[in-house]
Scaffold this active site. Structure first.
Site, mmCIF file in Angstrom:
data_model
loop_
_atom_site.group_PDB
_atom_site.id
_atom_site.type_symbol
_atom_site.label_atom_id
_atom_site.label_comp_id
_atom_site.label_asym_id
_atom_site.label_seq_id
_atom_site.Cartn_x
_atom_site.Cartn_y
_atom_site.Cartn_z
ATOM 1 N N GLY A 51 0.888 -1.207 -0.055
ATOM 2 C CA GLY A 51 -0.001 -0.067 -0.243
ATOM 3 C C GLY A 51 0.967 1.400 0.066
ATOM 4 O O GLY A 51 0.538 2.144 0.370
ATOM 5 N N LYS B 294 6.330 16.819 -3.660
ATOM 6 C CA LYS B 294 6.382 16.969 -2.178
ATOM 7 C C LYS B 294 7.389 17.955 -1.908
ATOM 8 O O LYS B 294 7.440 18.925 -1.090
ATOM 9 C CB LYS B 294 6.692 15.727 -1.505
#
Ligand code: NAP
Ligand code: HSE
Length: 417
Positions: free
Chosen positions: A177, A195
């Protein structure tokens, strides 16, 4: 406080789980219950903890929702949805760095005095947004160096430490995940670039697009690079780097060789870490899980608690007045480099390469030639250089590619001290 969750996947389902399982401590901290009322998903969810709808209009118009949490992913659709919510004066929380990389300043304008939480968008559970927006707000930020993508760090750790093949490592990261719905965002460096842009906005009020920054992913890293790194005590990490140079900002994302004695080189697996140097504080380092449902939910729920406490800080990106910085041109980057070149194993080749390096003002720091196996005609040679300009290395690579004794594209990686 009533919450609607737009997206009930890896992160969304864990946000509901944390809000339900940690209800007592959350209520004690903010003085009220935070209740996940409904969630959006395309497909039915057998074990869902809260009611699910696939009808976007139903959830957007659900009665008495105080905060909408966007955890769908994508860029333009969530931008449309969130813009509409902000215009209706609804508070928003998101973990969507791609959305913010393209639309953060428009969203800030729309958000005005509303709460807009995005702590989960960078470095998963590490509260790095708060660090830059609040904790370090007295500092000029001299530089930021971060391992910002959990998937890449997981893959590189598997390749370097246990010799795992790239594709197997990526598949494991997806199963756990960590990866984006489209994992090319991870392995091609865009996710880390998104980011880094968010961090650069908080540090320098920088309003540029992801395409403006030098971005290189990890998919061309080979087992030979891992061999060299291990021989010469380097670790290979995908780093996001921001540096203040006079009134210019250098921004780049790329695989980087860093010495094994640096703290960042010891950050393994899905963990992220960010080193920030401020002119007042000096260096500080932040470490924690950078991806995964629960780690990310930790940051999303922290934003919800802040909203419930009423202590959400505006403006969204932390600046009340504009700053003027320019982006440094990539060719002006000045650093050390690693080169891997596959060449014909014959007389005079090495001297031709070293001549080309000196003609481009590139000074060699170390050199390795891997002994050939069997009767191959080719061998791989490796160099590291002293500090030099990016434009010199790019010129050398252009010339090397044209040499008849060079097989395959030469590979370059930047080194960070
Ligand atoms: P995910 O597992 O793919 O979940 C996305 C959810 O949104 C799914 O429930 C999906 O429905 C739903 N969805 C997507 N598009 C939709 C649409 N058009 N209409 C209705 N529902 C839709 O993604 P995730 O890993 O949870 O990531 C969510 C966001 O968090 C992304 O922006 C990601 O970049 C960010 N993030 C993720 C992590 C992480 O570690 N995973 C960390 C930090 C930030 P179905 O379930 O029916 O497909
Ligand atoms: N895919 C992202 C990563 C999720 O691996 O870092 C966290 O933002």
């Amino acid at each position: 406080m009533r919450v609607a969750i737009l997206g009930y996947g890896t992160v969304g389902s864990n946000v509901a789980k944390v809000l339900i399982e940690n209800e007592k401590i959350i209520k004690a901290r903010c003085g009220q219950s935070i209740t996940p009322v409904i969630a959006l998903a395309r497909h039915a969810k057998k074990d869902a903890l809260i009611p699910i709808t696939s009808d976007i209009n139903e959830i957007l118009n659900f009665k008495d929702i105080d905060v909408f949490v966007e955890l769908m992913g994508g860029i333009e659709l969530p931008f449309q949805i969130i813009s509409g919510l902000l215009k209706r004066k609804k508070n928003v929380v998101t973990a969507n760095k791609a959305l913010l990389a393209y639309h953060r300043y428009e969203l800030e304008t729309l958000a005005k005095d509303l709460a807009f939480g995005y702590e989960a968008s960078v470095a998963g559970g590490i509260p790095i947004i708060k660090v830059l927006k609040e904790g370090l707000s007295a500092n000029n930020i001299i530089n930021i160096k971060g391992i910002l993508n959990g998937t890449c760090n997981y893959i590189l750790t598997c390749m370097q430490q246990v010799g795992m093949d790239f594709h197997n490592a990526l598949q494991k990261a997806q199963e756990l995940g960590y990866a984006e719905a489209d994992p090319s965002f991870d392995i091609e460096g865009q996710d880390a670039a998104h980011k880094l842009l968010i961090l650069a906005s908080l540090a320098y009020n920088l309003d540029i697009k992801p395409e403006d920054i030098l971005t290189q992913g990890i998919k061309d890293i080979s087992s030979e690079d891992m061999y060299f790194a291990n021989e010469f005590d380097f670790t290979i990490k995908l780093l996001g780097i921001a540096k203040l140079k006079d009134s210019n900002i250098e921004l780049r994302v790329h695989p980087t060789m860093i010495s094994k004695n640096k703290m960042l080189s010891k950050v393994d697996g899905v963990m992220n870490a960010i080193s920030i140097v401020g002119d007042v504080l000096g260096e500080s380092l932040y470490y924690g899980a950078g991806a995964g449902g629960l780690a990310t939910a930790s940051a999303v729920v922290a934003d919800l608690i802040d909203i419930a406490k009423g202590n959400f800080k505006t403006p969204m990106l932390g600046f009340k007045e504009k700053l003027e910085f320019n982006l440094l041109k990539p060719e002006e980057i000045y650093t050390k480099y690693y080169l891997r070149i596959k060449v014909e194993d014959k007389l005079g080749v090495l001297s031709k390469i070293t001549l080309l390096m000196s003609q481009n003002l590139i000074s060699i720091e170390s050199f390795l030639q891997k002994p050939k196996k069997n009767n191959e005609n080719y061998t791989t040679i490796f160099f590291t250089t002293h500090f030099t300009y990016e434009k010199s290395i790019q010129n050398l690579l252009r010339i090397l590619k044209k040499q008849e004794f060079v097989k395959d594209e030469p590979f370059m990686m930047r080194i960070e001290d």
